[in-house]
Design an enzyme around this catalytic site. Structure first.
Site, PDB file in Angstrom:
ATOM      1  N   ASP A  22       0.861  -1.197   0.000  1.00 38.20           N
ATOM      2  CA  ASP A  22       0.000   0.000   0.000  1.00 38.20           C
ATOM      3  C   ASP A  22       0.892   1.240   0.000  1.00 38.20           C
ATOM      4  OD1 ASP A  22      -2.003   1.596   2.618  1.00 38.20           O
ATOM      5  OD2 ASP A  22      -1.791   2.046   0.480  1.00 38.20           O
ATOM      6  N   ASN A  24      -0.324   4.536  -0.264  1.00 34.60           N
ATOM      7  CA  ASN A  24      -0.937   5.808   0.156  1.00 34.60           C
ATOM      8  C   ASN A  24      -1.651   5.705   1.498  1.00 34.60           C
ATOM      9  OD1 ASN A  24      -3.045   4.210  -0.611  1.00 34.60           O
ATOM     10  ND2 ASN A  24      -4.045   5.732  -1.912  1.00 34.60           N
ATOM     11  N   ASP A  26      -4.048   3.915   2.743  1.00 35.43           N
ATOM     12  CA  ASP A  26      -5.486   3.634   2.934  1.00 35.43           C
ATOM     13  C   ASP A  26      -5.705   2.178   3.341  1.00 35.43           C
ATOM     14  OD1 ASP A  26      -6.557   3.187  -0.572  1.00 35.43           O
ATOM     15  OD2 ASP A  26      -5.002   2.220   0.645  1.00 35.43           O
ATOM     16  N   ASP A  30      -1.831  -1.233  -3.820  1.00 35.98           N
ATOM     17  CA  ASP A  30      -2.160  -0.476  -5.040  1.00 35.98           C
ATOM     18  C   ASP A  30      -1.010  -0.579  -6.054  1.00 35.98           C
ATOM     19  OD1 ASP A  30      -1.749   2.031  -2.644  1.00 35.98           O
ATOM     20  OD2 ASP A  30      -0.181   1.427  -4.061  1.00 35.98           O
ATOM     21  N   ASP A  99      -5.209 -10.569 -15.545  1.00 39.69           N
ATOM     22  CA  ASP A  99      -6.231 -11.550 -15.176  1.00 39.69           C
ATOM     23  C   ASP A  99      -7.506 -11.207 -15.957  1.00 39.69           C
ATOM     24  OD1 ASP A  99      -6.592 -13.175 -12.016  1.00 39.69           O
ATOM     25  OD2 ASP A  99      -7.874 -13.396 -13.784  1.00 39.69           O
ATOM     26  N   ASP A 200      -9.838 -16.407 -16.093  1.00 38.96           N
ATOM     27  CA  ASP A 200     -10.645 -16.820 -14.954  1.00 38.96           C
ATOM     28  C   ASP A 200     -11.768 -17.765 -15.387  1.00 38.96           C
ATOM     29  OD1 ASP A 200     -11.131 -16.144 -12.071  1.00 38.96           O
ATOM     30  OD2 ASP A 200     -13.103 -15.653 -12.863  1.00 38.96           O
ATOM     31  N   GLU A 259      -7.701 -20.807 -16.385  1.00 34.21           N
ATOM     32  CA  GLU A 259      -8.065 -21.382 -15.097  1.00 34.21           C
ATOM     33  C   GLU A 259      -9.267 -22.256 -15.385  1.00 34.21           C
ATOM     34  OE1 GLU A 259     -10.571 -19.657 -12.408  1.00 34.21           O
ATOM     35  OE2 GLU A 259      -9.599 -20.425 -10.619  1.00 34.21           O
ATOM     36  N   HIS A 332      -4.328 -17.186  -4.845  1.00 37.95           N
ATOM     37  CA  HIS A 332      -5.164 -16.362  -3.965  1.00 37.95           C
ATOM     38  C   HIS A 332      -6.439 -17.072  -3.524  1.00 37.95           C
ATOM     39  CE1 HIS A 332      -6.792 -16.097  -7.937  1.00 37.95           C
ATOM     40  NE2 HIS A 332      -7.890 -15.569  -7.441  1.00 37.95           N
ATOM     41  N   ASP A 333      -6.662 -18.278  -4.084  1.00 43.38           N
ATOM     42  CA  ASP A 333      -7.855 -19.061  -3.716  1.00 43.38           C
ATOM     43  C   ASP A 333      -7.506 -20.239  -2.813  1.00 43.38           C
ATOM     44  OD1 ASP A 333      -9.235 -18.886  -7.079  1.00 43.38           O
ATOM     45  OD2 ASP A 333      -9.519 -17.550  -5.359  1.00 43.38           O
TER      46      ASP A 333
HETATM   47  O1  TEU Z   1     -11.887 -19.036  -9.089  1.00 38.77           O
HETATM   48  C1  TEU Z   1     -12.758 -20.013  -9.630  1.00 38.77           C
HETATM   49  C2  TEU Z   1     -12.870 -21.124  -8.717  1.00 38.77           C
HETATM   50  O2  TEU Z   1     -13.101 -22.217  -9.113  1.00 38.77           O
HETATM   51  C3  TEU Z   1     -12.598 -20.817  -7.310  1.00 38.77           C
HETATM   52  O3  TEU Z   1     -13.637 -19.954  -6.875  1.00 38.77           O
HETATM   53  C4  TEU Z   1     -12.618 -22.042  -6.510  1.00 38.77           C
HETATM   54  O4  TEU Z   1     -13.761 -22.787  -6.851  1.00 38.77           O
HETATM   55  C5  TEU Z   1     -12.718 -21.685  -5.080  1.00 38.77           C
HETATM   56  O5  TEU Z   1     -12.058 -20.480  -4.887  1.00 38.77           O
HETATM   57  C6  TEU Z   1     -12.045 -22.812  -4.323  1.00 38.77           C
HETATM   58  O6  TEU Z   1     -12.297 -22.581  -2.976  1.00 38.77           O
HETATM   59  C7  TEU Z   1     -11.796 -17.859  -9.881  1.00 38.77           C
HETATM   60  C8  TEU Z   1     -10.939 -16.869  -9.119  1.00 38.77           C
HETATM   61  O7  TEU Z   1      -9.623 -17.399  -8.964  1.00 38.77           O
HETATM   62  C9  TEU Z   1     -11.598 -16.630  -7.793  1.00 38.77           C
HETATM   63  O8  TEU Z   1     -10.785 -15.785  -6.968  1.00 38.77           O
HETATM   64  C10 TEU Z   1     -12.943 -15.964  -8.042  1.00 38.77           C
HETATM   65  O9  TEU Z   1     -13.613 -15.828  -6.798  1.00 38.77           O
HETATM   66  C11 TEU Z   1     -13.808 -16.826  -8.980  1.00 38.77           C
HETATM   67  O10 TEU Z   1     -13.098 -17.328 -10.098  1.00 38.77           O
HETATM   68  C12 TEU Z   1     -14.924 -15.969  -9.566  1.00 38.77           C
HETATM   69  O11 TEU Z   1     -14.341 -15.015 -10.428  1.00 38.77           O
HETATM   70 CA    CA Z   2      -3.464   2.058  -1.169  1.00 39.02          CA
END
Ligand code: TEU
Ligand code: CA
Length: 561
Positions: A22, A24, A26, A30, A99, A200, A259, A332-333
């Site tokens: 970050d 700034n 907040d 960013d 993405d 995605d 994905e 991130h998932d």
């Molecule tokens: O994720 C798709 C997806 O299959 C995931 O949501 C997965 O099923 C779940 O996170 C497992 O726990 C993509 C993106 O990576 C995710 O961050 C988004 O939430 C989702 O699509 C909708 O865009």
């Molecule tokens: Ca920021």
């Protein structure tokens, strides 16, 4: 040998901008914050950055709900900030992969606002509208974020489909005008000079016309949209991707990774086929699905190593020579792999990284994985930010399907928020991520687990990742690491993950995937000859008939004669 390509020889670093840096105060990461850390990313040795979505968004799903594809999210900065970031990345030899979220938009996108306005709207068919059945939704599909996948819209008295949140209506890819609009937007970004797309849930863009109910497993309130026969790998998906390739992708030198939720080996051979008519590669999810229950992901089950090894080997040998693998354990998932499949220790982080990076395919490092960042002790559900976990907790406890304490334990183990706590830069307040109040709690282990401390420690996870990535990208062994084939050794061994990379110069990889010291007797498949130790996270090991491995010790040899 596989046909050469720069994206096969790459290592990708995934940045989740909201939690990276970050600039700034907040409390939200960013683009200028990312710019300030580009030297750190370059020094890791990676050559590609995958940016999670930075487009304008109401952030119902942290940017995966886009309301304007050609504007930057207010919280992340301006288009000028993006242009400066892209230029600065290119100056450092870093490519930027965007993405692409086009299975759905935000419900605040002008396209959807127009579509929902009237049954006769020009954009009505840009989304998926259906009549209900006897006052109920068209089928039993559930959203990935709880509740029905169908939202009633009073204005036109019809349901619209949203496989994710109700603020993420699914686009109708059967509508040619949708494909035109998406391809125009993609071209606009390619003309700005970006270097590729992570796409995605791209396996979900073509829906079957009949949309049958999905099977209901015990413990489920709705059928899963991702179950076979649901929305994955639909009737026209490859046709639309070939069209995308013809009209956009083939005109630029891009890395494209799909994905592909629900992808099988057979489908992956089509999505990521070697003649380049669709995508460069795909993310498959079988390995990160092994610890799920039939109903959902909310389980603390550990994965038996033989099951994990065999699944990884299936994809290594199943795509060999026909399509290209991506290699990931974190994103991130997903929860932090060192907590999920390791014991949270730095040695486990290095061991898991070696097991992943020495396979054939393009490795993806998720921000913080190079530090051995762990799951976060969130505690009460109120400390979570992700709608997936919050909605699941509410729905499953209110329906009496799960006990709150037991479910909270599973959420602590598997929640996506584990990957979304702020990047741990140093031991200053909030780990140097922000001078303000962070949007999500910082992992309390940041005073000792942070990049600054690891820069100064030659045995740190960070320094090990640098050596691991250099081995693939710069060393004299790089062609062997990238292009050699893969043979799993001792599939039934419950403690050791060992494999060969057969080729002109064979490689041998042995990982003790346990916190105990172990002896490993080399199997006969290992070629005789002088072996050179290329990398290990423990004391140097000479290759003999029996190896004495320390806890979480991994080692890589080249068999040079
Ligand atoms: O994720 C798709 C997806 O299959 C995931 O949501 C997965 O099923 C779940 O996170 C497992 O726990 C993509 C993106 O990576 C995710 O961050 C988004 O939430 C989702 O699509 C909708 O865009
Ligand atoms: Ca920021």
């Amino acid at each position: 040998m596989e046909k050469r390509a720069w994206w096969k020889e790459s290592v990708v670093y995934q940045i989740y901008p909201r939690s990276f840096c970050d600039s700034n105060g907040d409390g939200i990461g960013d683009l200028p914050g990312i710019l300030s850390k580009l030297d750190y990313v370059r020094d890791l040795g990676v050559n590609v950055i995958w940016l999670s979505p930075v487009y304008r968004s109401p952030n119902d799903d942290n940017g995966y709900d886009i309301s304007d594809y050609r504007a930057i999210m207010d919280e992340f900065g301006t288009m000028e900030d993006f242009d400066a970031l892209l230029a600065a990345a290119h100056e450092r030899g870093l490519r930027i992969v965007m993405d692409l979220v086009v299975n759905h938009t935000s419900d605040e996108h002008p396209w959807f606002i127009e579509s929902r306005a009237s049954r006769s709207s020009e954009k009505r068919d840009w989304y998926i509208w259906r009549e209900g059945k006897d006052g109920r939704p068209p089928n039993n599909w559930g959203s990935a974020f709880s509740g029905s996948a169908w939202e009633w819209d009073e204005t036109t008295r019809m349901y619209y489909l949203h496989c994710f949140s109700k603020k993420q209506p699914d686009l109708n890819w059967d509508e040619p005008a949708v494909r035109d609009a998406v391809f125009d937007m993609m071209t606009w970004w390619c003309e700005k000079g970006i270097d590729g797309f992570r796409m995605d849930v791209i396996s979900m863009i073509s829906k079957r016309a009949d949309m049958p109910d999905a099977p209901l497993e015990p413990g489920m309130l709705y059928g899963s949209v991702m179950a076979p026969g649901g929305v994955c790998n639909g009737p026209h998906v490859h046709e639309y991707l070939r069209e995308m390739n013809r009209r956009v992708l083939s005109r630029y030198d891009l890395l494209t990774v799909g994905e592909t939720a629900g992808v099988t080996l057979e489908e992956a051979r089509r999505y990521a086929n070697a003649d380049g008519t669709e995508l460069s590669m795909v993310f498959q999810f079988e390995h990160v699905g092994l610890d799920a229950s039939p109903a959902d992901k909310w389980s603390t089950a550990r994965v038996p190593l033989p099951a994990l090894k065999k699944n990884l080997a299936k994809w290594q040998t199943g795509l060999e020579g026909q399509a290209w693998n991506s290699l990931f354990f974190c994103n991130h998932d997903q929860p932090r792999v060192v907590s999920r499949w390791g014991d949270g220790s730095p040695q486990a982080a290095k061991c898991l990284a070696t097991a992943l990076h020495m396979m054939q395919g393009t490795p993806y490092v998720y921000q913080g994985e190079e530090l051995g960042m762990t799951n976060c002790p969130f505690g009460p559900i109120g400390n979570y930010r992700d709608l997936e976990a919050i909605n699941a907790y509410r729905e499953l406890t209110e329906a009496g399907l799960r006990e709150p304490e037991e479910l909270l334990e599973a959420i602590a183990f598997k929640a996506r928020d584990n990957a979304r706590t702020p990047m741990q830069w140093d031991d200053s307040p909030n780990a140097g991520f922000t001078s303000g109040t962070p949007w999500i709690m910082v992992n309390p282990n940041y005073p000792t687990l942070n990049a600054a401390a690891q820069e100064a420690d030659p045995d740190s996870v960070l320094q090990y990742f640098r050596r691991l990535i250099r081995l693939r990208r710069e060393s004299r062994w790089k062609d062997a690491v990238v292009y050699n084939r893969f043979t799993l050794l001792d599939p039934e061994d419950e403690h050791i993950f060992a494999y060969l990379r057969p080729g002109e110069t064979p490689l041998l990889v042995v990982c003790n995937m346990t916190p105990e010291a172990r002896l490993y007797r080399l199997p006969p498949e290992v070629p005789a000859g002088r072996a050179e130790l290329l990398l290990s996270n423990g004391a140097p090991l000479s290759l003999g008939p029996e190896l004495a491995l320390a806890p979480w010790q991994a080692a890589v040899w080249a068999v040079v004669s």
